[in-house]
Design a protein around this motif. Sequence first.
Motif, short mmCIF file in Angstrom:
data_model
loop_
_atom_site.label_atom_id
_atom_site.label_comp_id
_atom_site.label_asym_id
_atom_site.label_seq_id
_atom_site.Cartn_x
_atom_site.Cartn_y
_atom_site.Cartn_z
N GLN A 11 -0.52 -2.65 -0.33
CA GLN A 11 0.84 -2.22 -0.64
C GLN A 11 0.88 -0.77 -1.08
O GLN A 11 1.81 -0.04 -0.75
CB GLN A 11 1.45 -3.11 -1.73
CG GLN A 11 1.78 -4.50 -1.28
CD GLN A 11 0.63 -5.45 -1.54
OE1 GLN A 11 -0.53 -5.05 -1.54
NE2 GLN A 11 0.93 -6.71 -1.75
N VAL A 12 -0.14 -0.34 -1.85
CA VAL A 12 -0.18 1.05 -2.31
C VAL A 12 -0.38 1.99 -1.13
O VAL A 12 0.28 3.03 -1.02
CB VAL A 12 -1.29 1.22 -3.36
CG1 VAL A 12 -1.41 2.68 -3.78
CG2 VAL A 12 -1.02 0.35 -4.58
N MET A 129 7.99 0.07 -4.72
CA MET A 129 6.85 -0.79 -4.42
C MET A 129 5.63 -0.43 -5.25
O MET A 129 4.78 -1.30 -5.52
CB MET A 129 6.51 -0.69 -2.92
CG MET A 129 7.56 -1.25 -2.00
SD MET A 129 7.14 -1.01 -0.26
CE MET A 129 5.57 -1.88 -0.17
N LEU A 130 5.52 0.82 -5.68
CA LEU A 130 4.37 1.24 -6.50
C LEU A 130 4.41 0.66 -7.90
O LEU A 130 3.40 0.73 -8.62
CB LEU A 130 4.30 2.77 -6.57
CG LEU A 130 4.06 3.50 -5.25
CD1 LEU A 130 4.14 5.00 -5.46
CD2 LEU A 130 2.71 3.11 -4.66
N TRP A 131 5.55 0.12 -8.32
CA TRP A 131 5.68 -0.46 -9.65
C TRP A 131 5.68 -1.99 -9.62
O TRP A 131 5.90 -2.62 -10.66
CB TRP A 131 6.95 0.05 -10.33
CG TRP A 131 6.89 1.51 -10.63
CD1 TRP A 131 7.30 2.53 -9.83
CD2 TRP A 131 6.36 2.12 -11.82
NE1 TRP A 131 7.07 3.74 -10.44
CE2 TRP A 131 6.50 3.52 -11.66
CE3 TRP A 131 5.79 1.62 -12.99
CZ2 TRP A 131 6.08 4.41 -12.64
CZ3 TRP A 131 5.38 2.51 -13.97
CH2 TRP A 131 5.53 3.89 -13.80
N TRP A 138 -3.24 -2.66 -10.32
CA TRP A 138 -4.30 -1.74 -9.91
C TRP A 138 -4.18 -0.41 -10.65
O TRP A 138 -5.19 0.17 -11.06
CB TRP A 138 -4.21 -1.52 -8.41
CG TRP A 138 -5.27 -0.63 -7.85
CD1 TRP A 138 -6.60 -0.89 -7.75
CD2 TRP A 138 -5.08 0.69 -7.33
NE1 TRP A 138 -7.26 0.17 -7.18
CE2 TRP A 138 -6.34 1.16 -6.90
CE3 TRP A 138 -3.97 1.50 -7.15
CZ2 TRP A 138 -6.53 2.42 -6.33
CZ3 TRP A 138 -4.14 2.76 -6.57
CH2 TRP A 138 -5.40 3.19 -6.17
N PHE A 139 -2.97 0.09 -10.83
CA PHE A 139 -2.79 1.35 -11.56
C PHE A 139 -3.13 1.18 -13.05
O PHE A 139 -3.60 2.13 -13.67
CB PHE A 139 -1.35 1.85 -11.41
CG PHE A 139 -1.10 2.62 -10.15
CD1 PHE A 139 -1.56 3.91 -10.02
CD2 PHE A 139 -0.42 2.04 -9.10
CE1 PHE A 139 -1.34 4.63 -8.85
CE2 PHE A 139 -0.19 2.75 -7.93
CZ PHE A 139 -0.65 4.05 -7.81
N ARG A 140 -2.89 0.00 -13.60
CA ARG A 140 -3.13 -0.19 -15.03
C ARG A 140 -4.61 -0.39 -15.35
O ARG A 140 -5.12 0.16 -16.34
CB ARG A 140 -2.32 -1.39 -15.52
CG ARG A 140 -2.40 -1.57 -17.04
CD ARG A 140 -1.51 -2.70 -17.53
NE ARG A 140 -1.92 -3.99 -16.98
CZ ARG A 140 -1.25 -4.69 -16.09
NH1 ARG A 140 -0.11 -4.20 -15.61
NH2 ARG A 140 -1.68 -5.85 -15.66
N THR A 141 -5.32 -1.16 -14.56
CA THR A 141 -6.70 -1.54 -14.88
C THR A 141 -7.73 -1.02 -13.88
O THR A 141 -8.92 -1.09 -14.16
CB THR A 141 -6.83 -3.07 -14.97
OG1 THR A 141 -6.54 -3.65 -13.68
CG2 THR A 141 -5.85 -3.63 -16.00
#
Length: 332
Positions: A11-12, A129-131, A138-141
């Motif tokens: 998705q990213v 979609m990035l949120w 994936w962005f957090r961890t």
Amino acid sequence: MSSTTEQRPPQVTMAAWMVIICSVVVVLTVWEQISGLRSLETRESIEAFLAEPFAQGLGLDVESVIRLLRVSAMVSAGLATAAAILGWHVMQRNLAARLALTIVALPLFVTGMTSGGFVSSLVAAAVVMLWLSPAREWFRTGRWTPPAPPREARDDERPAARPTPPPVNAPGPLVPPHSAQPRPAAASAGLHDRPAALVSAFVVTVIGAGLVLAVVGFSVIVMAFSPDLLTAEIERQRPDMLEGSVSLDQLRSATLVVGALCMAWCSAALLFAGLAMARRRWARTALLVTAAASAGACVLSAFYTPVSLVPGLASIATVILLRRPEVRAWFR
């Protein structure tokens, strides 16, 4: 149970490339718009706009509107350039780039309305979609959990079990082999976890087909109730079209028919996407055929209308996502 992975979620990747490609399209559209601001057709369109009752009280003249359009177009081009650069850094898991891209998306959507709001709205949709999960995880961890593959194997894929030999000198009935015992049903979570690629295809279809449906529906309504606008637009873009054997009424009727067919096609794509999420195998096949046909039609139309390349790319992405192995395995 699925294990976590450090690989970038699909998705990213899809959202970032949507931002990059659509931003480039916005820049090219702005360049074309600025080069034609001083043309006779643009001045006539502005004069027709200022002659409307709601625009007469704005206190604007033709030169003021041209200056506003130029400033808006230049701001839109600058924001689109920044969005394209930030989209590349988003794929490298840059948290600051995701935040900056979110801030840029709103003014780009607003200023992009003067230079093709459909494309700038796709940038805003890609940023949303990035949120969402699994991009948010994936962005957090730095890791995310892919969906578990189907646990229920087909009969022809199960290895043959070796029979257990009977015990020596043991009276009584033979114990049935372990393979003959009834197998427990597969966990429902493994059967109903939707693959990430399928969810991405659903999101792309909803955004692409939904926006096309809204734009075409609005155009059909305008043409049905304000035929003078259609006449003015044809005279501005293709004045030679009315000089042939085709009358304005015939052209208007043909445009309404094509618009109705396009709306029906988009509605069918949305229906197939929803049924595919409900694990209807035929709906996945129908959505594949619909997306492939839409991609071909949009690519051919891009020679006359470059903006149609954007829904064409969305259709191509849908076909690729629906053909992924984990999606095919989930529908078995």
